[in-house]
Design a protein around this motif. Structure first.
Motif, PDB file in Angstrom:
ATOM      1  N   GLU A   1       0.907  -1.195  -0.232  1.00  0.00           N
ATOM      2  CA  GLU A   1      -0.052   0.038   0.055  1.00  0.00           C
ATOM      3  C   GLU A   1       0.638   1.195   0.080  1.00  0.00           C
ATOM      4  O   GLU A   1       0.624   2.174  -0.713  1.00  0.00           O
ATOM      5  CB  GLU A   1      -0.891  -0.135   1.244  1.00  0.00           C
ATOM      6  N   GLU A   2       2.111   1.319   0.778  1.00  0.00           N
ATOM      7  CA  GLU A   2       2.550   2.385   0.683  1.00  0.00           C
ATOM      8  C   GLU A   2       3.617   2.551  -0.587  1.00  0.00           C
ATOM      9  O   GLU A   2       3.654   3.770  -0.867  1.00  0.00           O
ATOM     10  CB  GLU A   2       4.046   2.190   1.910  1.00  0.00           C
ATOM     11  N   MET A   3       3.713   1.558  -1.126  1.00  0.00           N
ATOM     12  CA  MET A   3       4.555   1.764  -2.529  1.00  0.00           C
ATOM     13  C   MET A   3       3.363   2.160  -3.598  1.00  0.00           C
ATOM     14  O   MET A   3       3.828   2.946  -4.478  1.00  0.00           O
ATOM     15  CB  MET A   3       5.044   0.227  -3.103  1.00  0.00           C
ATOM     16  N   ASP A   4       2.120   1.741  -3.368  1.00  0.00           N
ATOM     17  CA  ASP A   4       1.134   2.403  -4.491  1.00  0.00           C
ATOM     18  C   ASP A   4       0.812   3.553  -4.068  1.00  0.00           C
ATOM     19  O   ASP A   4       1.046   4.501  -5.178  1.00  0.00           O
ATOM     20  CB  ASP A   4       0.042   1.359  -4.092  1.00  0.00           C
ATOM     21  N   LYS A   5       0.939   4.049  -2.963  1.00  0.00           N
ATOM     22  CA  LYS A   5       0.712   5.478  -2.584  1.00  0.00           C
ATOM     23  C   LYS A   5       1.910   6.235  -3.212  1.00  0.00           C
ATOM     24  O   LYS A   5       1.615   7.261  -3.818  1.00  0.00           O
ATOM     25  CB  LYS A   5       0.498   5.632  -1.200  1.00  0.00           C
ATOM     26  N   ILE A   6       3.002   5.966  -2.818  1.00  0.00           N
ATOM     27  CA  ILE A   6       4.235   6.690  -3.437  1.00  0.00           C
ATOM     28  C   ILE A   6       4.139   6.840  -4.914  1.00  0.00           C
ATOM     29  O   ILE A   6       4.384   7.719  -5.597  1.00  0.00           O
ATOM     30  CB  ILE A   6       5.535   6.158  -3.055  1.00  0.00           C
ATOM     31  N   ARG A   7       3.880   5.401  -5.604  1.00  0.00           N
ATOM     32  CA  ARG A   7       3.822   5.479  -7.098  1.00  0.00           C
ATOM     33  C   ARG A   7       2.388   6.539  -7.670  1.00  0.00           C
ATOM     34  O   ARG A   7       2.593   7.334  -8.470  1.00  0.00           O
ATOM     35  CB  ARG A   7       3.556   4.276  -7.654  1.00  0.00           C
ATOM     36  N   ASP A   8       1.390   6.518  -6.952  1.00  0.00           N
ATOM     37  CA  ASP A   8       0.234   7.354  -7.293  1.00  0.00           C
ATOM     38  C   ASP A   8       0.769   8.989  -7.062  1.00  0.00           C
ATOM     39  O   ASP A   8       0.097   9.757  -7.835  1.00  0.00           O
ATOM     40  CB  ASP A   8      -0.942   7.353  -6.260  1.00  0.00           C
ATOM     41  N   GLU A   9       1.511   8.994  -5.944  1.00  0.00           N
ATOM     42  CA  GLU A   9       1.752  10.639  -5.815  1.00  0.00           C
ATOM     43  C   GLU A   9       2.824  11.034  -6.929  1.00  0.00           C
ATOM     44  O   GLU A   9       2.636  12.236  -7.219  1.00  0.00           O
ATOM     45  CB  GLU A   9       2.606  10.607  -4.361  1.00  0.00           C
ATOM     46  N   LYS A  10       3.686  10.189  -7.266  1.00  0.00           N
ATOM     47  CA  LYS A  10       4.815  10.540  -8.356  1.00  0.00           C
ATOM     48  C   LYS A  10       3.965  10.703  -9.952  1.00  0.00           C
ATOM     49  O   LYS A  10       4.356  11.607 -10.508  1.00  0.00           O
ATOM     50  CB  LYS A  10       5.600   9.292  -8.561  1.00  0.00           C
ATOM     51  N   LYS A  11       2.962   9.909  -9.981  1.00  0.00           N
ATOM     52  CA  LYS A  11       1.861  10.168 -11.107  1.00  0.00           C
ATOM     53  C   LYS A  11       1.291  11.481 -11.231  1.00  0.00           C
ATOM     54  O   LYS A  11       1.309  12.074 -12.118  1.00  0.00           O
ATOM     55  CB  LYS A  11       1.067   8.790 -11.313  1.00  0.00           C
ATOM     56  N   ALA A  12       0.743  11.803 -10.013  1.00  0.00           N
ATOM     57  CA  ALA A  12       0.001  12.761  -9.875  1.00  0.00           C
ATOM     58  C   ALA A  12       1.004  14.104 -10.160  1.00  0.00           C
ATOM     59  O   ALA A  12       0.716  14.998 -10.625  1.00  0.00           O
ATOM     60  CB  ALA A  12      -0.614  13.022  -8.507  1.00  0.00           C
ATOM     61  N   ALA A  13       2.063  14.103  -9.260  1.00  0.00           N
ATOM     62  CA  ALA A  13       3.088  15.037  -9.531  1.00  0.00           C
ATOM     63  C   ALA A  13       3.721  15.369 -11.145  1.00  0.00           C
ATOM     64  O   ALA A  13       3.630  16.545 -11.396  1.00  0.00           O
ATOM     65  CB  ALA A  13       4.290  15.022  -8.590  1.00  0.00           C
ATOM     66  N   LYS A  14       3.653  14.253 -11.806  1.00  0.00           N
ATOM     67  CA  LYS A  14       4.230  14.182 -13.186  1.00  0.00           C
ATOM     68  C   LYS A  14       3.176  14.736 -13.949  1.00  0.00           C
ATOM     69  O   LYS A  14       3.533  15.399 -14.887  1.00  0.00           O
ATOM     70  CB  LYS A  14       4.370  12.854 -13.555  1.00  0.00           C
ATOM     71  N   ALA A  15       1.844  14.476 -13.694  1.00  0.00           N
ATOM     72  CA  ALA A  15       0.818  14.859 -14.409  1.00  0.00           C
ATOM     73  C   ALA A  15       0.612  16.332 -14.232  1.00  0.00           C
ATOM     74  O   ALA A  15       0.277  17.295 -14.909  1.00  0.00           O
ATOM     75  CB  ALA A  15      -0.458  14.192 -14.162  1.00  0.00           C
ATOM     76  N   ALA A  16       0.760  16.733 -13.114  1.00  0.00           N
ATOM     77  CA  ALA A  16       0.642  18.338 -12.457  1.00  0.00           C
ATOM     78  C   ALA A  16       1.551  19.068 -13.459  1.00  0.00           C
ATOM     79  O   ALA A  16       1.441  20.193 -13.924  1.00  0.00           O
ATOM     80  CB  ALA A  16       0.918  18.479 -11.249  1.00  0.00           C
ATOM     81  N   GLY A  17       3.019  18.615 -13.333  1.00  0.00           N
ATOM     82  CA  GLY A  17       4.099  19.273 -14.104  1.00  0.00           C
ATOM     83  C   GLY A  17       3.691  19.313 -15.683  1.00  0.00           C
ATOM     84  O   GLY A  17       4.266  20.223 -16.275  1.00  0.00           O
ATOM     85  N   ASN A  18       3.220  18.307 -16.088  1.00  0.00           N
ATOM     86  CA  ASN A  18       2.885  18.242 -17.691  1.00  0.00           C
ATOM     87  C   ASN A  18       1.757  19.250 -18.129  1.00  0.00           C
ATOM     88  O   ASN A  18       1.820  19.867 -18.930  1.00  0.00           O
ATOM     89  CB  ASN A  18       2.473  16.715 -18.165  1.00  0.00           C
ATOM     90  N   GLY A  19       0.910  19.321 -16.913  1.00  0.00           N
ATOM     91  CA  GLY A  19      -0.385  20.415 -17.201  1.00  0.00           C
ATOM     92  C   GLY A  19       0.251  21.716 -16.961  1.00  0.00           C
ATOM     93  O   GLY A  19      -0.149  22.398 -17.966  1.00  0.00           O
ATOM     94  N   GLY A  20       1.407  21.977 -16.327  1.00  0.00           N
ATOM     95  CA  GLY A  20       1.732  23.364 -16.124  1.00  0.00           C
ATOM     96  C   GLY A  20       2.643  23.660 -17.427  1.00  0.00           C
ATOM     97  O   GLY A  20       2.448  24.969 -17.782  1.00  0.00           O
ATOM     98  N   ASN A  21       3.432  22.900 -18.070  1.00  0.00           N
ATOM     99  CA  ASN A  21       4.143  23.148 -19.286  1.00  0.00           C
ATOM    100  C   ASN A  21       3.216  23.372 -20.465  1.00  0.00           C
ATOM    101  O   ASN A  21       3.571  24.050 -21.132  1.00  0.00           O
ATOM    102  CB  ASN A  21       4.861  21.704 -19.368  1.00  0.00           C
ATOM    103  N   LYS A  22       2.045  22.720 -20.363  1.00  0.00           N
ATOM    104  CA  LYS A  22       1.114  23.077 -21.599  1.00  0.00           C
ATOM    105  C   LYS A  22       0.401  24.472 -21.385  1.00  0.00           C
ATOM    106  O   LYS A  22       0.585  25.092 -22.412  1.00  0.00           O
ATOM    107  CB  LYS A  22       0.268  21.846 -21.576  1.00  0.00           C
ATOM    108  N   LYS A  23       0.275  24.582 -20.203  1.00  0.00           N
ATOM    109  CA  LYS A  23      -0.421  25.892 -20.054  1.00  0.00           C
ATOM    110  C   LYS A  23       0.608  27.172 -20.432  1.00  0.00           C
ATOM    111  O   LYS A  23       0.267  28.259 -20.962  1.00  0.00           O
ATOM    112  CB  LYS A  23      -0.571  26.198 -18.687  1.00  0.00           C
ATOM    113  N   LYS A  24       1.883  27.076 -20.100  1.00  0.00           N
ATOM    114  CA  LYS A  24       3.034  28.049 -20.550  1.00  0.00           C
ATOM    115  C   LYS A  24       3.129  28.088 -22.012  1.00  0.00           C
ATOM    116  O   LYS A  24       3.415  29.124 -22.738  1.00  0.00           O
ATOM    117  CB  LYS A  24       4.493  27.402 -19.844  1.00  0.00           C
ATOM    118  N   GLN A  25       3.121  26.930 -22.715  1.00  0.00           N
ATOM    119  CA  GLN A  25       3.037  26.950 -24.237  1.00  0.00           C
ATOM    120  C   GLN A  25       1.994  27.450 -24.707  1.00  0.00           C
ATOM    121  O   GLN A  25       2.131  28.079 -25.760  1.00  0.00           O
ATOM    122  CB  GLN A  25       3.056  25.362 -24.761  1.00  0.00           C
TER     123      GLN A  25
END
Length: 225
Positions: free
Chosen positions: A201-225
C-alpha cells in the motif's frame, strides 16, 4: 482489517480447536504439576522419609484419568469433531497455497499432526493402561479384556505405575508446547502478511503521488506553451 491472503475463517478453524485443546490441557495441569514438576513437602512427610510425598498426587491423577476414560461416548465424539475441524481449516488454507501458506501453514500442519500422534500413541494408550491397571505388563485385576489385545506377548512395552503416570503428564506438556507452536506460527503468518500488505500500500501510494506530480508538471508546461 485482516491482512490479504490470511483466510480469516480458515484461520479461525485452526486457532479455535488449538485453543480448545490448550484449555483441556490447562484443566489437567493441576493433576500433572506435582507429579512431574515439583515435589510437595509437608511436615508429615518430613517426619516419615519412607512416605513418598507424591503418592497422594499419583492417586488423584490416576482417579481423574480413570474418570476421563469412563466419560460418555459423546465426549470423545465432540473431541474428534474438534480435531477434524482443525484439519478442515488446514485443508482450506492449503488449497492452492501461496508461498506464505506453504511456509507457515505447512509447518503448522506438521505440528498439528505431531499433536495427533502424541494423542493417539501416548495419551489414548495411557488412558487404557491406567483404566485396566496394566502396569509393568502384569495382568490387571479388572479390565483384562480391554487390555488383552494390547499387552499380549508385549510385556516389555509397559512400565510401572508411577512412570506410566509421569509419561502421561509429560505427554500433556509436549502436546501443549506443540499447540503453542501452532498459535505462534499462525500469528507470525498474520503479522508477515499484514506487513507485506502495508508495504504494498505504501509503494502504491508513492507511485500514485509520483504520477500525480508528473501529471501536474505536464499540465503546467502545456499552459506555458
Amino acid at each position: 482489517m485482516p491482512a490479504k491472503g490470511t483466510a480469516p475463517f480458515a484461520t479461525f478453524l485452526i486457532v479455535g480447536p488449538t485453543c480448545f485443546f490448550l484449555g483441556i490441557l490447562f484443566a489437567l495441569f493441576p493433576y500433572d504439576y506435582h507429579v512431574l514438576w515439583t515435589t510437595p513437602t509437608t511436615y508429615k512427610h518430613a517426619q516419615d522419609p519412607t512416605v513418598d510425598p507424591r503418592d497422594q498426587y499419583f492417586a488423584l491423577q490416576e482417579n481423574h484419568l480413570k474418570f476421563l476414560h469412563a466419560s460418555p461416548p459423546l465426549i470423545s465424539r465432540i473431541l474428534h469433531i474438534v480435531i477434524g475441524t482443525g484439519l478442515l481449516g488446514f485443508t482450506m488454507k492449503l488449497y492452492k497455497p501461496s508461498e506464505a501458506n506453504m511456509l507457515f501453514d505447512g509447518a503448522s500442519l506438521v505440528l498439528y499432526m505431531c499433536g495427533i500422534t502424541v494423542y493417539i500413541a501416548n495419551i489414548v494408550k495411557g488412558l487404557r493402561t491406567v483404566t485396566a491397571g496394566a502396569y509393568g505388563g502384569e495382568t490387571p485385576e479388572s479390565g483384562a479384556q480391554v487390555m488383552q489385545a494390547m499387552w499380549e506377548n508385549k510385556e516389555t512395552d509397559y512400565i510401572g505405575r508411577e512412570d506410566s503416570l509421569r509419561v502421561l503428564a509429560a505427554s500433556n506438556t509436549i502436546l501443549a508446547l506443540v499447540l503453542v507452536g501452532i498459535l505462534i506460527l499462525q500469528a507470525g503468518q498474520w503479522y508477515a502478511q499484514r506487513k507485506e500488505t502495508e508495504e504494498i500500500e505504501e509503494m502504491d501510494k508513492i507511485r500514485d503521488e509520483k504520477k500525480a506530480a508528473k501529471a501536474a508538471g505536464n499540465g503546467g508546461n502545456k499552459k506555458k506553451q
